[in-house]
Design an enzyme around this catalytic site. Structure first.
Site, short mmCIF file in Angstrom:
data_model
loop_
_atom_site.label_atom_id
_atom_site.label_comp_id
_atom_site.label_asym_id
_atom_site.label_seq_id
_atom_site.Cartn_x
_atom_site.Cartn_y
_atom_site.Cartn_z
CB CYS A 1 8.40 8.36 1.86
SG CYS A 1 7.13 8.31 0.74
CB CYS B 1 9.02 6.54 -1.28
SG CYS B 1 8.95 8.20 -1.71
#
Length: 473
Positions: free
Chosen positions: A176, A173
């Site tokens: 992330c 991600c």
């Protein structure tokens, strides 16, 4: 004057025959009775037809006012789409796009069995959270990279500390990856500020690519998702469900540390929660109900997971849904419904306005998108009285549904297309002069036919008598 009246008598249409020149017969009497009965029956039938109304149906180009908006109503449940990210978008062929509608849409959490759990959620458009500058912590040494929790030590960690803030993330991600150095720096500062012997708060993280079942059990659908778990001793925790909340604020070190500081005073007080935190979902599904106002051009309603600052794993998204109702326009009042049922050209079927009612659509494969194509037709009912104020627009549609797999994020799409042809049903009544004309025709026609029949029978009987007298002579 006498001579004038004498001349007027010459144009009398109804010249009288002296009564002594007429002859009454039994056959004529029976015919008169039958003719009178027929006249009365036909007159009553004609009177009933005159008092009743009929409808006239026309096909014409849609006469709706220019720029008139159309109301699209829906009530749909998604058993595997969390209310945290469930959104309704609208787009049309004119290029209009409205994302994440909230004012006229209500979201209620539902279970896998589509049972409603709890009250409707307040939905707000959250701005993109702020991040620290990329590379800010690259030169910082001795940062303690926390080891992700696993299913083996997850419950133990929650039970050990009054407050645990967990970052559910996925290594692939983008958001992330941006959060990772900030999260580690914030974790180190918080743990230094509140060491193990203090024991009031801890930061942790979970890799959802390694602990898929753990993440799914907490209904994590977007990454990163920051959750606040409180150990406490409340009833919810005793029953095995962990009360936790979602952090949707900025993702900078300063914001995370300040957030930890604001949580510490509530450590050991499970019922004391920050007003700025959102309730995290306790169920995997969501019911979306409401309406949208759209232009009368082809368009699409998108039901999809959307969030600024979150990424989604398309293989995790399951867009199975139950359509409780989906109709166009305004539901008729009981009076207008009775009127519509009486005047509609083909009558009303049970699903006349909602062909998708209580239909269930299942995603049998990953990354499945459901598309429903609706062709909408306008029927306008105009009653005999108050055609302007009492007119009613009824929208019906045909629908074709299919499911396909694509690389895009799965969604449920309701594409609508309005027909340019309008069905106009006008209630009409017969003019009074037609009733009078038909009544005269009934009386005169029956009287004439009966007279002809009487004459034929009379002449036939006389001919038979003459034949009998001739044979006797």
């Amino acid at each position: 004057m006498a001579r004038l009246f004498s001349k007027l008598k010459a144009i009398d249409f109804f010249k009288k025959i002296p009564s002594d020149l007429t002859e009454a017969t039994l056959t004529g009497a029976w015919l008169s009775i039958v003719a009178a009965i027929i006249m009365v029956c036909l007159f009553m039938a004609e009177l009933s037809s005159f008092l009743s109304t009929t409808s006239k149906t026309q096909l014409l180009v849609d006469r709706s006012p220019r720029n008139e908006l159309l109301k699209v109503n829906f009530n749909i449940s998604f058993p595997a789409l969390s209310c945290e990210f469930a959104t309704v978008d609208v787009s049309d062929s004119l290029g209009t796009k409205r994302l994440n509608l909230t004012k006229t849409v209500r979201k209620v959490p539902v279970s896998l069995d589509l049972e409603r759990v709890g009250a409707a959620m307040d939905d707000h458009n959250h701005p993109l959270p702020k991040y620290d500058e990329e590379g800010k912590f690259d030169d910082v040494e001795d940062i303690d990279i926390t080891v992700p929790l696993s299913h083996d030590n997850f419950q133990t960690t929650l039970a050990r500390y009054p407050i645990v803030v967990i970052n559910f993330y996925a290594p692939w991600c983008h958001w992330c990856q941006r959060l990772e150095p900030t999260w580690e720096a914030a974790t180190k500062e918080v743990h230094d500020k509140y060491p193990e012997w203090d024991g009031r708060i801890r930061f942790a993280k979970v890799d959802c690519t390694q602990e898929m079942e753990l993440c799914r059990s907490h209904f994590i659908q977007g990454f990163p998702s920051i959750r606040v778990f409180r150990k406490g001793h409340d009833d919810i925790y005793i029953q095995g469900m962990h009360e936790h909340e979602a952090y949707m604020g900025d993702r900078t070190k300063e914001a995370l540390v300040a957030f930890a500081d604001s949580l510490v005073p509530s450590a050991g007080q499970p019922h004391r929660k920050l007003a700025s935190l959102m309730s995290a979902p306790k169920t995997p599904g969501c019911n979306l109900a409401g309406f949208v106002m759209v232009k009368k051009v082809p368009g699409t309603l998108h039901f999809v997971a959307r969030s600024e600052g979150h990424s989604f794993d398309h293989t995790w998204m399951n867009m199975t849904h139950m359509v409780h109702s989906f109709h166009v326009g305004t539901r008729p009042s009981p009076r207008k419904y009775a009127q519509l049922k009486r005047l509609h050209p083909a009558g009303l079927t049970p699903d006349w306005a909602d062909k998708l009612r209580e239909e269930f659509f299942v995603s049998e494969h990953p990354q499945s998108t459901h598309e429903h194509y609706l062709q909408v037709v306008l029927t306008t009912i105009e009653p005999r009285h108050n055609r302007r104020t009492g007119a009613y627009d009824a929208y019906e549609y045909t629908v074709h549904s299919h499911t396909y797999q694509s690389d895009a994020i799965p969604s449920a799409r309701f594409t609508y297309d309005l027909s340019p042809i309008q069905i106009l049903v006008q209630e009409t009544s017969r003019p009074w002069y037609q009733f009078l004309t038909t009544t005269c025709a009934i009386i005169g026609g029956v009287f004439t036919v009966a007279g002809i029949l009487d004459a034929v029978l009379y002449q036939s009987f006389n001919a038979v008598k003459k034949m009998q007298l001739g044979k006797q002579g």
